[in-house]
Design a protein around this motif. Structure first.
Motif: not given
Length: 412
Positions: A77-105
């Protein structure tokens, strides 16, 4: 005979078994994503995977997607940017952090994927140029096409447009639009980036004269009739239609509105778009990291969904994104862009982007009420007649209420 018949059937069906693809569902509010992923599927760019795009109305999008994630009905899914938008997803474990950096971004896009814990979630998809979007055809018709080099020249242009019965600057009152576009475009033009960084670090206060000037300018423009007087009841769709019809000449807006599929070109195929920054003390454009692709951490196809995310970090994806959607991708390397207009946006993003973002700042948006909410309320207050200082005070008190980084320095 039955044994040989079984072998024959197996051989005949073997290609379908070999080439069967796993179907993954991608939820988005962006209608344009359909064409992009159709091309990816048709060209078999992600081995063994077919991505189905499901478009959900933006007004109900967040609630719809969060429920779909928990019910395992969505893989990506696509999601709005930044910590405020990501907060509810992170809080309830709906997304997981990337295991590596994103050097091409592009490093300027990474705040879109950064949570309050400073970890990266998902992959940013676009960098959007935000500034004054200009109806160049209309201005040329009235011999007003010269780009203003300072605020006085811009306000003279506003006055000339008013005299001709044209609303100079069209705005809307949608929460995302006021916080993401209006606040950031005005800040990028009027506030020196060093002061914005001081605000982010808690070393400067929102009641400072420098920041109050941002709200004071909006208040002044509204009181002088430079901004549409129905701004508090106007939505983003209506704002675009009004500008497309030539009722207004300018708008604070983003690069997504400059493509051939925008409402402007639907109304007038010869519409001409230009972008100007607000010509103030800084005079920069705002480079907006426009959201992320995310994988459902609770999904049954999480490994394959991550494979799709990995593909969105590649040059092949960036080239297709740029030339299918007419938007600047979040890719850090060289991209072959066919559209002259999009190439110009990419150049302006590279050469004239503001080096600060209050909108995506973790320090200002990790508590509640966050800066995004507070600045929206402050802008509405000045449009209703409140003083710029009282509106700025509202922001400062709101941040202080949850002991943000600058609370000790900015007691009120």
């Amino acid at each position: 005979m039955s044994k040989y018949l079984y072998l024959l059937i197996t051989v005949l069906l073997w290609p379908s078994f070999t080439f069967a693809k796993q179907q993954l569902d991608l939820y988005t509010w962006r209608q344009q994503e359909r064409l992009l992923w159709e091309k990816i599927n048709q060209r078999n760019l992600i081995d063994g995977i077919h991505v189905n795009v499901k478009v959900i109305d933006y007004d109900t999008y967040q609630a719809h997607v969060q429920l779909a994630i928990q019910n395992q009905r969505v893989d990506l899914f696509q999601w709005s940017p930044g910590p405020a938008a990501l907060a509810p997803l992170i809080e309830f474990g709906l997304v997981a952090p990337q295991t590596k950096t994103l050097p091409t971004i592009n490093s300027n896009a990474l705040p879109a994927a950064t949570g309050a814990d400073n970890k990266l979630y998902g992959v940013p998809f676009a960098m959007q140029l935000e500034g004054i979007l200009v109806n160049q055809k209309l201005l040329t018709k009235h011999n007003l096409a010269a780009q203003p080099q300072n605020l006085l020249q811009l306000e003279r242009l506003f006055t000339h447009l008013l005299d001709k019965g044209i609303t100079p600057l069209q705005m809307a009152s949608d929460q995302w639009y006021l916080s993401q576009v209006v606040a950031e475009v005005m800040t990028a033009g009027l506030l020196k980036a060093s002061h914005a960084q001081a605000l982010i670090q808690g070393e400067a206060c929102f009641t400072s004269n420098e920041y109050v000037t941002v709200l004071k300018t909006l208040q002044d423009w509204h009181s002088r009739g430079f901004i549409n007087q129905d701004v508090l009841t106007q939505d983003y769709h209506g704002m675009g239609t009004s500008k497309a019809l030539g009722n207004s000449a300018l708008a604070l807006d983003g690069g997504w509105r400059a493509g051939p599929n925008s409402v402007f070109y639907q109304v007038d195929k010869s519409y001409q778009v230009e972008f100007w920054p607000v010509p103030g003390a800084s005079g920069k454009f705002y480079g907006f990291a426009d959201g992320t692709y995310q994988a459902n951490a609770l999904g049954s196809h999480a490994v394959l969904a991550q494979k799709v995310l990995d593909f969105t970090t590649t040059k092949a994806f960036a080239n297709l994104f740029a030339n299918t959607l007419n938007e600047v991708p979040a890719y850090a390397g060289h991209v072959q862009i066919n559209s002259q207009n999009v190439r110009k946006q990419a150049r302006l993003l590279n050469e004239q982007s503001y080096s600060a973002s209050l909108f995506t700042s973790t320090s200002l948006n990790q508590g509640s009420p966050n800066y995004q909410q507070l600045v929206t309320e402050a802008i509405k207050q000045v449009f209703k007649g409140a003083s710029a200082h009282s509106a700025a005070l509202h922001i400062q008190k709101g941040l202080n209420s949850w002991q943000y980084i600058g609370v000790e320095h900015c007691q009120v």
